[in-house]
Design a protein around this motif. Structure first.
Motif, mmCIF file in Angstrom:
data_model
loop_
_atom_site.group_PDB
_atom_site.id
_atom_site.type_symbol
_atom_site.label_atom_id
_atom_site.label_comp_id
_atom_site.label_asym_id
_atom_site.label_seq_id
_atom_site.Cartn_x
_atom_site.Cartn_y
_atom_site.Cartn_z
ATOM 1 N N GLU A 2 46.201 43.752 21.847
ATOM 2 C CA GLU A 2 47.098 43.859 22.942
ATOM 3 C C GLU A 2 47.412 42.159 23.267
ATOM 4 O OE1 GLU A 2 46.791 44.948 27.499
ATOM 5 O OE2 GLU A 2 46.173 46.437 25.994
ATOM 6 N N ALA A 3 48.542 41.684 23.494
ATOM 7 C CA ALA A 3 48.925 40.296 23.765
ATOM 8 C C ALA A 3 48.317 40.113 25.191
ATOM 9 C CB ALA A 3 50.316 40.137 23.520
ATOM 10 N N PRO A 4 47.726 38.912 25.434
ATOM 11 C CA PRO A 4 47.392 38.545 26.829
ATOM 12 C C PRO A 4 48.592 38.454 27.476
ATOM 13 C CG PRO A 4 47.125 36.866 25.029
ATOM 14 C CD PRO A 4 47.396 37.928 24.295
ATOM 15 N N ARG A 75 40.653 28.578 33.423
ATOM 16 C CA ARG A 75 40.573 29.723 34.389
ATOM 17 C C ARG A 75 42.204 29.891 34.545
ATOM 18 N NH1 ARG A 75 35.874 30.561 38.485
ATOM 19 N NH2 ARG A 75 33.983 30.120 37.122
ATOM 20 N N VAL A 76 42.651 31.114 35.262
ATOM 21 C CA VAL A 76 44.071 31.198 35.489
ATOM 22 C C VAL A 76 44.088 31.713 36.903
ATOM 23 C CG1 VAL A 76 45.987 32.383 34.944
ATOM 24 C CG2 VAL A 76 44.849 31.461 33.071
ATOM 25 N N PHE B 103 39.763 32.847 39.765
ATOM 26 C CA PHE B 103 38.661 33.851 39.596
ATOM 27 C C PHE B 103 38.293 34.690 38.444
ATOM 28 C CE2 PHE B 103 41.960 36.241 41.942
ATOM 29 C CZ PHE B 103 42.193 37.296 41.053
ATOM 30 N N ARG B 104 39.560 34.238 37.496
ATOM 31 C CA ARG B 104 39.596 34.784 35.934
ATOM 32 C C ARG B 104 39.324 33.686 34.962
ATOM 33 N NH1 ARG B 104 44.931 38.349 36.338
ATOM 34 N NH2 ARG B 104 45.580 36.305 37.034
ATOM 35 N N GLY B 110 42.115 34.597 24.292
ATOM 36 C CA GLY B 110 42.822 34.661 25.030
ATOM 37 C C GLY B 110 42.756 35.682 26.394
ATOM 38 N N SER B 111 41.848 36.479 26.273
ATOM 39 C CA SER B 111 41.498 37.587 27.018
ATOM 40 C C SER B 111 40.843 37.063 28.473
ATOM 41 C CB SER B 111 40.672 38.895 26.603
ATOM 42 O OG SER B 111 39.375 38.233 26.507
ATOM 43 N N ALA B 112 41.268 37.704 29.580
ATOM 44 C CA ALA B 112 40.899 37.290 31.089
ATOM 45 C C ALA B 112 39.429 38.276 31.566
ATOM 46 C CB ALA B 112 42.120 37.262 31.803
ATOM 47 N N GLN B 113 38.830 37.736 32.197
ATOM 48 C CA GLN B 113 37.936 38.437 32.862
ATOM 49 C C GLN B 113 37.396 37.727 34.161
ATOM 50 O OE1 GLN B 113 34.505 38.097 29.860
ATOM 51 N NE2 GLN B 113 33.407 37.350 31.357
#
Lengths: 129, 129
Positions: A2-4, A75-76, B103-104, B110-113
């Motif tokens: 899955e594309a981020p 971070r995002v 907070f991510r 490229g995955s977020a947590q």
């Protein structure tokens, strides 16, 4: 795979603000901009890559000055439209020779004063004898 | 009296990015936008005021949530086109109920947590019984 979906480069005309913060001291060093290509190269190389709005091309931070940023954490934000890089900074983040671009404090009357020490003269940073 | 030339709101279509950083911990809390009016009201009141791009009007941070930001220091970057506010934050900076909008964490693929603890449920923040 899955594309981020984050960050979301469909926002902000494909350019998102990226804050660089010193990994250890927490000092905010600079704000620059990333497009999708800058983001992908940053992830792939572990070095901060921005998109220079003035030059209209990728800007591999430190490519001229040697003042590279090694990315320790990314971070995002909640809206997926701002990026925060926690970095180790070689030398001065600022092209003016200060560790941080935020070397001016604003007084309550709106006037600015320099409140940091310059690490290098700009002429030292960009001259390659 | 000479008018202050920074920040330079002639750049960025009159909207400049403003980073809010926790005054004591150094945590980067959020990024929002300021126009000239937001800037002047922030200076005058000592509370962070932004310009909401989505709502197209001034956003007095905390006016609905109570999560006010008291400004302890203001800095402007070398190009005079980014603002850094060092603030005392009441409650959560983020509308999602986290202390910081960042907070991510992004993994190298490229995955977020989520890597922070939520302080409040969003429904708690914006409900006024």
């Amino acid at each position: 795979m899955e594309a981020p979906s984050i960050p979301d480069f469909s926002r902000g005309d494909g350019l998102l603000p990226a804050i660089a913060q010193h990994h250890e001291t927490g000092q905010v060093l600079m704000l620059a901009w990333m497009n999708q290509a800058a983001w992908e190269e940053t992830l792939a190389t572990g070095k901060a890559v921005y998109f220079s709005r003035s030059r209209g091309k990728l800007w591999r931070k430190g490519e001229e000055s040697g003042h590279v940023q090694t990315v320790r954490e990314i971070r995002v934000d909640c809206d997926a439209d701002t990026i925060l890089l926690k970095v180790d900074q070689v030398g001065a983040a600022c092209h003016e020779g200060f560790e941080s671009c935020f070397f001016r404090k604003i007084a309550s009357n709106g006037s600015a004063q320099i409140c940091e020490t310059r690490l290098k003269e700009p002429s030292e940073i960009y001259s390659h004898p």
